[in-house]
Design a protein around this motif. Structure first.
Motif: not given
Length: 65
Positions: A11, A14, A27, A30, A33
């Motif tokens: 997180e 990113k 997206d 995400d 990950a």
């Protein structure tokens, strides 16, 4: 920096990944990950480069402070 640090703190990383590879969407990030293979694959897909080229870019990015 090593990939375990990135994966564990995805997180936080990113934004840095998106700053480096701006064609990656939120997206995409995400879905990735924190998975290095997924990142290499998305770079290939979005930038139309060979897997080895994308892998080298990720490795170079990891080596930078």
């Amino acid at each position: 920096m090593n990939w375990n640090q990135i994966e564990g703190n995805w997180e936080q990383f990113k934004g840095k990944v998106q700053a480096r590879w701006g064609h990656l969407t939120g997206d995409d990030l995400d879905v990735i990950a924190g998975n290095q293979k997924q990142l290499v694959g998305k770079i290939q897909e979005r930038y139309g480069v060979a897997e080895e080229h994308a892998r080298r870019e990720v490795d170079d990015w990891l080596e930078r402070p």
